[in-house]
Enzyme design. Sequence first.
Site, PDB file in Angstrom:
ATOM      1  N   ARG A   1       0.854  -1.184   0.000  1.00 19.01           N
ATOM      2  CA  ARG A   1       0.000   0.000   0.000  1.00 19.01           C
ATOM      3  C   ARG A   1       0.882   1.222   0.000  1.00 19.01           C
ATOM      4  O   ARG A   1       1.865   1.274   0.743  1.00 19.01           O
ATOM      5  CB  ARG A   1      -0.927   0.024   1.215  1.00 19.01           C
ATOM      6  CG  ARG A   1      -2.115   0.970   1.019  1.00 19.01           C
ATOM      7  CD  ARG A   1      -3.020   1.020   2.216  1.00 19.01           C
ATOM      8  NE  ARG A   1      -3.813  -0.188   2.386  1.00 19.01           N
ATOM      9  CZ  ARG A   1      -4.751  -0.330   3.322  1.00 19.01           C
ATOM     10  NH1 ARG A   1      -5.001   0.642   4.173  1.00 19.01           N
ATOM     11  NH2 ARG A   1      -5.424  -1.455   3.431  1.00 19.01           N
TER      12      ARG A   1
ATOM     13  N   SER B   1      -8.322   0.746   0.499  1.00 16.80           N
ATOM     14  CA  SER B   1      -9.306   0.878   1.573  1.00 16.80           C
ATOM     15  C   SER B   1      -9.737   2.333   1.770  1.00 16.80           C
ATOM     16  O   SER B   1     -10.285   2.938   0.869  1.00 16.80           O
ATOM     17  CB  SER B   1      -8.742   0.272   2.862  1.00 16.80           C
ATOM     18  OG  SER B   1      -9.750   0.193   3.838  1.00 16.80           O
ATOM     19  N   HIS B   2      -9.438   2.910   2.939  1.00 16.26           N
ATOM     20  CA  HIS B   2      -9.885   4.275   3.246  1.00 16.26           C
ATOM     21  C   HIS B   2      -8.728   5.273   3.186  1.00 16.26           C
ATOM     22  O   HIS B   2      -8.832   6.365   3.736  1.00 16.26           O
ATOM     23  CB  HIS B   2     -10.537   4.300   4.637  1.00 16.26           C
ATOM     24  CG  HIS B   2      -9.631   3.758   5.698  1.00 16.26           C
ATOM     25  ND1 HIS B   2      -9.554   2.406   5.970  1.00 16.26           N
ATOM     26  CD2 HIS B   2      -8.741   4.363   6.508  1.00 16.26           C
ATOM     27  CE1 HIS B   2      -8.654   2.221   6.921  1.00 16.26           C
ATOM     28  NE2 HIS B   2      -8.153   3.394   7.269  1.00 16.26           N
TER      29      HIS B   2
ATOM     30  N   ASP C   1     -15.388  -2.565   3.494  1.00 18.66           N
ATOM     31  CA  ASP C   1     -15.151  -3.635   4.470  1.00 18.66           C
ATOM     32  C   ASP C   1     -15.306  -3.135   5.906  1.00 18.66           C
ATOM     33  O   ASP C   1     -15.419  -3.927   6.831  1.00 18.66           O
ATOM     34  CB  ASP C   1     -13.803  -4.344   4.254  1.00 18.66           C
ATOM     35  CG  ASP C   1     -12.598  -3.427   4.382  1.00 18.66           C
ATOM     36  OD1 ASP C   1     -12.767  -2.198   4.541  1.00 18.66           O
ATOM     37  OD2 ASP C   1     -11.465  -3.944   4.299  1.00 18.66           O
ATOM     38  N   ARG C   2     -15.359  -1.805   6.114  1.00 18.61           N
ATOM     39  CA  ARG C   2     -15.587  -1.252   7.457  1.00 18.61           C
ATOM     40  C   ARG C   2     -16.977  -0.637   7.533  1.00 18.61           C
ATOM     41  O   ARG C   2     -17.459  -0.076   6.555  1.00 18.61           O
ATOM     42  CB  ARG C   2     -14.555  -0.163   7.775  1.00 18.61           C
ATOM     43  CG  ARG C   2     -13.145  -0.694   7.910  1.00 18.61           C
ATOM     44  CD  ARG C   2     -12.148   0.457   7.871  1.00 18.61           C
ATOM     45  NE  ARG C   2     -10.808  -0.060   7.655  1.00 18.61           N
ATOM     46  CZ  ARG C   2      -9.860  -0.124   8.588  1.00 18.61           C
ATOM     47  NH1 ARG C   2     -10.106   0.310   9.799  1.00 18.61           N
ATOM     48  NH2 ARG C   2      -8.681  -0.616   8.314  1.00 18.61           N
TER      49      ARG C   2
ATOM     50  N   THR D   1      -3.352  -7.303  16.491  1.00 16.54           N
ATOM     51  CA  THR D   1      -4.170  -6.396  15.683  1.00 16.54           C
ATOM     52  C   THR D   1      -4.245  -6.868  14.236  1.00 16.54           C
ATOM     53  O   THR D   1      -3.294  -7.428  13.697  1.00 16.54           O
ATOM     54  CB  THR D   1      -3.600  -4.964  15.704  1.00 16.54           C
ATOM     55  OG1 THR D   1      -2.208  -5.031  15.377  1.00 16.54           O
ATOM     56  CG2 THR D   1      -3.753  -4.323  17.041  1.00 16.54           C
TER      57      THR D   1
ATOM     58  N   GLU E   1     -12.733  -5.561  15.573  1.00 16.53           N
ATOM     59  CA  GLU E   1     -11.610  -4.692  15.941  1.00 16.53           C
ATOM     60  C   GLU E   1     -12.117  -3.260  16.031  1.00 16.53           C
ATOM     61  O   GLU E   1     -13.011  -2.856  15.273  1.00 16.53           O
ATOM     62  CB  GLU E   1     -10.491  -4.804  14.905  1.00 16.53           C
ATOM     63  CG  GLU E   1      -9.262  -3.996  15.278  1.00 16.53           C
ATOM     64  CD  GLU E   1      -7.995  -4.533  14.638  1.00 16.53           C
ATOM     65  OE1 GLU E   1      -7.263  -5.259  15.324  1.00 16.53           O
ATOM     66  OE2 GLU E   1      -7.753  -4.233  13.455  1.00 16.53           O
TER      67      GLU E   1
END
Length: 583
Positions: free
Chosen positions: A53, A149-150, A310-311, A379, A403
């Site tokens: 990433r 992702s974000h 996904d969140r 995590t 999480e």
Amino acid sequence: MTRDIKDLAKEWLELDEDKSTTDEIYKLLVDGDTSELEKRLRHRIAFGTAGLRGPMQGGFACMNSLTVIQASQGLAAYLLKTEKNVERRGVVIGRDARHNSEKFAKLTAAAFVAKGIKVWWYEDPSHTPMVPFGVRELDAAAGIMITASHNPAKDNGYKVYWSNGCQIIPPHDVGIAESIMENLKPVTWDTTVIESSLLVEGSLDLVQDKYHQAVLCAAQPEHVKVKMDPELRFVYTPMHGVGLPAMQRCAETLDVASQMAVVEAQAQPDPDFPTVKFPNPEEKGALDLAIETAEKSSIRLILASDPDADRLAAAEKVGDKWHIFSGNQLGALLGSYLFERYPASKPREKLAMLASTVSSRMLAALAKKEGFKFTETLTGFKWLGNVARQLDSEGYDVVYAFEEALGYMIPQTVHDKDSISAAAVFLTAASHWSTQGLTPYAKLQQLYQYLGYFEDANTYLVSPSPSVTTSVFTAIRALGSPHPTSICSRKIARWRDLTLGYDSKSKDHKPDLPVDVTSQMITCELDDGAVFTVRGSGTEPKIKLYIECQGKSSEEAKTGATEILEDLLREWFKPEENGLRLA
């Protein structure tokens, strides 16, 4: 011997066939901008447990066509070496709607086809959980999702799932990284294979229906008779990402499509994320447009996904104010509902739920009180997913993991976080609670009264460099022997150091979680029931602090958490002295 930066630039120009990035490096070379060339070329973008990433730019340190091809060639070679029937089983390739995601996905597919490996190709942008679902459904050897992702609009990423439908964990990450270094010369740049090769099969239609059947089974299994509340209206935003088609289908499956309003300005994918500062529902102000939309239609509930869906975030209007649920609060709500609906005919001690070590202990408190198994992991959903599968193999019935960073896993659907299946469970739970005269917020208050109030004071410090982070943690450890025994007036009842591999509470002083000497992580349980974890971030120049206190009231718990944060800053981290900046 250190190579001259000009030699690295020439190597780049020889290997790269993408004009946009060759032009960037060529211009920097001509302009003599050695400091920028050093930044872009000296160190290769690291392949870790989350894959790759980073910012999309030319250079070995960035996300671009060449580094994607090299990663794909390395992954393909590693799979052929470690898994069975890879060519026939193939790999699933999906993508989000970011800049270059389609191009990177096609280059990935070309690299696998060049190795004779079948590609299960998702024709349209889709939400991340579709890839791990597809891996399991199609019995693929692995899955690759092109997504950041974000992250901000300038970034992209390359996320890898193993054949078990979970994100990769050691030793695969190291093995793939080594394999990439052995396969740096691009074999092909020909992306026309997507249309022309018999090894590429369009497969989104093969898995979409089954995914939504799985979502329905997860939200409303046969033993659960929940009539969806016809008054349950909600606003949904995909935050300029790819979540809307999946969420619309989910709402239809649950028969609540007519009760869902969409934030129109954020409904369609837009890789520039024009209406939000950061496309992350955790960020301050990210839900402003959703709140505005809800207010106009007198709707009191909001659901939001991040751009790769996904969140999940949720908010509820309580009185005349909006309460945005923290990741921990939503985590406890979903977990409590899944416990309440668990069949009485099944042995409770075989029911299992998980949370990562930086998440709230509220679910652990519920497990202790009700007699089901709770397991803590490192995590990240790479650990939550893999540990859940391990527990399954030991005969446990794992129904949930979460999480605090808005990640919720319903394993009947995927062994990864998934906003769509989590939303389906949340809406079913909200309908169930409404029959008891409760809203989600009221249910949360009921849980606090039952388990005690849990409040956090999570934050992070920006560190100037990895060496500063290391020296700060070294200084913290030196405050006691073999470790500090107090923080201000509070006594440390348990000290667990996952960098050095020491746990003061275990018989042999070995920790119950994997040790990683390359990352800083310390967890302390205090004598008053409070707990905190401090760790260096693996992906950003940050030191993250997760602090949670319990109390007889929200105020008491919040005050305690804030006091511990102040004590940690003053006694341990000393921001001014160490050049750390508080978020």
